[in-house]
Design a protein around this motif. Structure first.
Motif, PDB file in Angstrom:
ATOM      1  N   GLU A 107      27.980  33.783  38.246  1.00  0.00           N
ATOM      2  CA  GLU A 107      28.290  34.696  37.145  1.00  0.00           C
ATOM      3  C   GLU A 107      27.425  35.945  37.203  1.00  0.00           C
ATOM      4  N   THR A 133      42.198  33.164  33.601  1.00  0.00           N
ATOM      5  CA  THR A 133      41.325  34.313  33.893  1.00  0.00           C
ATOM      6  C   THR A 133      39.938  33.908  34.377  1.00  0.00           C
ATOM      7  N   VAL A 134      39.613  32.608  34.314  1.00  0.00           N
ATOM      8  CA  VAL A 134      38.281  32.129  34.679  1.00  0.00           C
ATOM      9  C   VAL A 134      38.229  31.792  36.167  1.00  0.00           C
ATOM     10  N   LYS A 135      37.146  32.179  36.837  1.00  0.00           N
ATOM     11  CA  LYS A 135      36.944  31.850  38.243  1.00  0.00           C
ATOM     12  C   LYS A 135      36.559  30.375  38.380  1.00  0.00           C
ATOM     13  N   ASP A 182      38.243  29.475  43.798  1.00  0.00           N
ATOM     14  CA  ASP A 182      37.757  30.739  44.356  1.00  0.00           C
ATOM     15  C   ASP A 182      36.578  30.524  45.297  1.00  0.00           C
ATOM     16  N   LYS A 235      31.276  23.778  31.002  1.00  0.00           N
ATOM     17  CA  LYS A 235      31.632  24.552  32.179  1.00  0.00           C
ATOM     18  C   LYS A 235      31.889  23.680  33.410  1.00  0.00           C
ATOM     19  N   THR A 248      28.908  38.090  40.275  1.00  0.00           N
ATOM     20  CA  THR A 248      30.259  38.650  40.148  1.00  0.00           C
ATOM     21  C   THR A 248      30.539  39.298  38.804  1.00  0.00           C
ATOM     22  N   LYS A 249      29.685  39.041  37.801  1.00  0.00           N
ATOM     23  CA  LYS A 249      29.892  39.549  36.438  1.00  0.00           C
ATOM     24  C   LYS A 249      31.184  39.007  35.825  1.00  0.00           C
ATOM     25  N   GLU A 250      31.570  37.823  36.275  1.00  0.00           N
ATOM     26  CA  GLU A 250      32.764  37.163  35.751  1.00  0.00           C
ATOM     27  C   GLU A 250      32.404  35.757  35.283  1.00  0.00           C
ATOM     28  N   GLN A 251      33.298  35.156  34.498  1.00  0.00           N
ATOM     29  CA  GLN A 251      33.080  33.808  33.988  1.00  0.00           C
ATOM     30  C   GLN A 251      33.562  32.785  35.010  1.00  0.00           C
ATOM     31  N   TRP A 252      32.751  31.740  35.221  1.00  0.00           N
ATOM     32  CA  TRP A 252      33.078  30.691  36.186  1.00  0.00           C
ATOM     33  C   TRP A 252      33.026  29.313  35.525  1.00  0.00           C
TER      34      TRP A 252
END
Length: 372
Positions: free
Chosen positions: A223, A187-189, A269, A251, A226-230
């Motif tokens: 992050e 689920t992580v970018k 990505d 990370k 995109t408001k997502e975890q990378w």
């Protein structure tokens, strides 16, 4: 050894030599599916140390160390050779067939005969110029390189690069398998940082300094946008010992030991590189590519010149950290597929997703070789 053959007609074993094995796994598997019962010999000393162990369950292959006595013997007695880099210290016998699938199909930096006068090859010194039977290209740009950098005058098939078939197919199942192999959260970018080598680090076989790039700041910018975890995957070129100057963080993960670059491109990505031909391959996925070139002037002075003016190309370029972060902040993600399309058109890309099968068809068809 290769020069000590008898002058009488040689009966070669119809085995296949594939150097840089992992990049040809699909070729190997298609050969098997088409009923091949001949030995497949892989010449690559890094097969076991750079992730090749993942493919070692293919019982119909054997692996030998590059430039070893056994490797030269295998080359001397094989019917077919397939490689993606220029061959050295070899002599090809009558009846042997050599296919070149050049790995730098869409490269920035000038190579071989195209390099500057002080650093170019001596005329007539490149094996492929006189002994290659067939070249495989993934673009018109790559075809032009064969003509100028290799001075190759033979047949070229523009069907794509075998290593890029998986990028054209772009299956989520394969991406999930690769992530699982690397222990990554699905689920992580992922953004991949993969700079090409610098001549000095390559010559000394030392770690290459990444310079002023701040990967943690890049992660924070991604992050925030995109408001997502990378996470960041870093990969050094095989010509250097590794990358120096990478901050320690949960990370950031060094995956230099993972051999197959196309696998890493498939799961990423975003790609940040500098002068690597991987940028032209990554465009097949329609995902963001940024060229971070803070040392361009030094690179041009000390390492290589380019085939074209990068600033006049469709690539997104950052010359320093501030420009890099601003590019990320202002990036229109909806416009990225169009940007990648323009990059592919710039090269005259001809990737079909069937390059591996095309190579296999050439190998197994004896009629095909009568034209050479």
């Amino acid at each position: 050894l290769l020069r000590l053959r008898s002058k009488r007609k040689k009966q070669y074993s119809k085995k296949y030599i594939l150097r840089m094995f992992v990049r040809y796994c699909k070729v190997v598997d298609i050969l098997k599916k088409k009923g091949n019962q001949k030995p497949i010999v892989i010449i690559d000393e890094g097969f076991l140390t750079r992730g090749g162990y993942m493919f070692y369950n293919r019982e119909y292959i054997r692996v030998v160390k590059r430039e070893s006595y056994q490797a030269f013997w295998e080359l001397a007695t094989a019917k077919f050779w397939v490689d993606n880099s220029p061959l050295r210290r070899v002599s090809k016998g009558r009846g042997q067939v050599y296919i070149q699938t050049w790995h730098g199909d869409r490269g920035f930096k000038k190579v071989l005969y195209d390099k500057s006068t002080s650093d170019r090859l001596k005329d007539g010194s490149l094996f492929e110029e006189h002994h290659c039977d067939l070249a495989i290209a993934g673009s018109q740009y790559g075809t032009n390189q064969y003509r100028t950098a290799f001075k190759y005058k033979g047949e070229i098939m523009q069907v794509g690069c075998p290593r890029n078939d998986k990028l054209v197919e772009n299956t989520s199942e394969l991406a999930e398998t690769i992530k699982k192999t690397l222990g990554l959260d699905a689920t992580v970018k992922i953004f991949l940082y993969a700079p090409t080598f610098r001549k000095e680090a390559s010559r000394k076989k030392t770690h290459q300094d990444v310079g002023a790039i701040d990967l943690l700041e890049v992660l924070h910018a991604l992050e925030t946008k995109t408001k997502e975890q990378w996470i960041c995957l870093t990969r050094a070129h095989s010509e250097v010992a590794g990358l120096a100057g990478i901050p320690e963080s949960e990370k950031i993960m060094d995956i230099t030991s993972y051999e197959e670059m196309s696998d890493l491109l498939l799961i990423s990505d975003l790609l940040i590189t500098d002068y690597s031909s991987s940028a032209g391959d990554f465009a097949l996925l329609g995902r963001p590519i940024i060229l971070y070139q803070n040392d361009r002037e030094e690179y041009l002075r000390k390492d290589r010149s380019f085939y074209f003016d990068i600033d006049q190309s469709p690539f997104l370029v950052a010359m320093n950290q501030v420009e890099l972060i601003n590019l990320i902040k202002k990036m229109d993600l909806k416009a990225i597929p169009q940007n990648c399309k323009e990059i592919l058109e710039f090269y005259g890309t001809k990737e079909t997703g069937k390059a591996s099968e095309a190579v296999v068809d050439c190998l197994v068809s004896q009629i095909k070789w009568k034209s050479f």
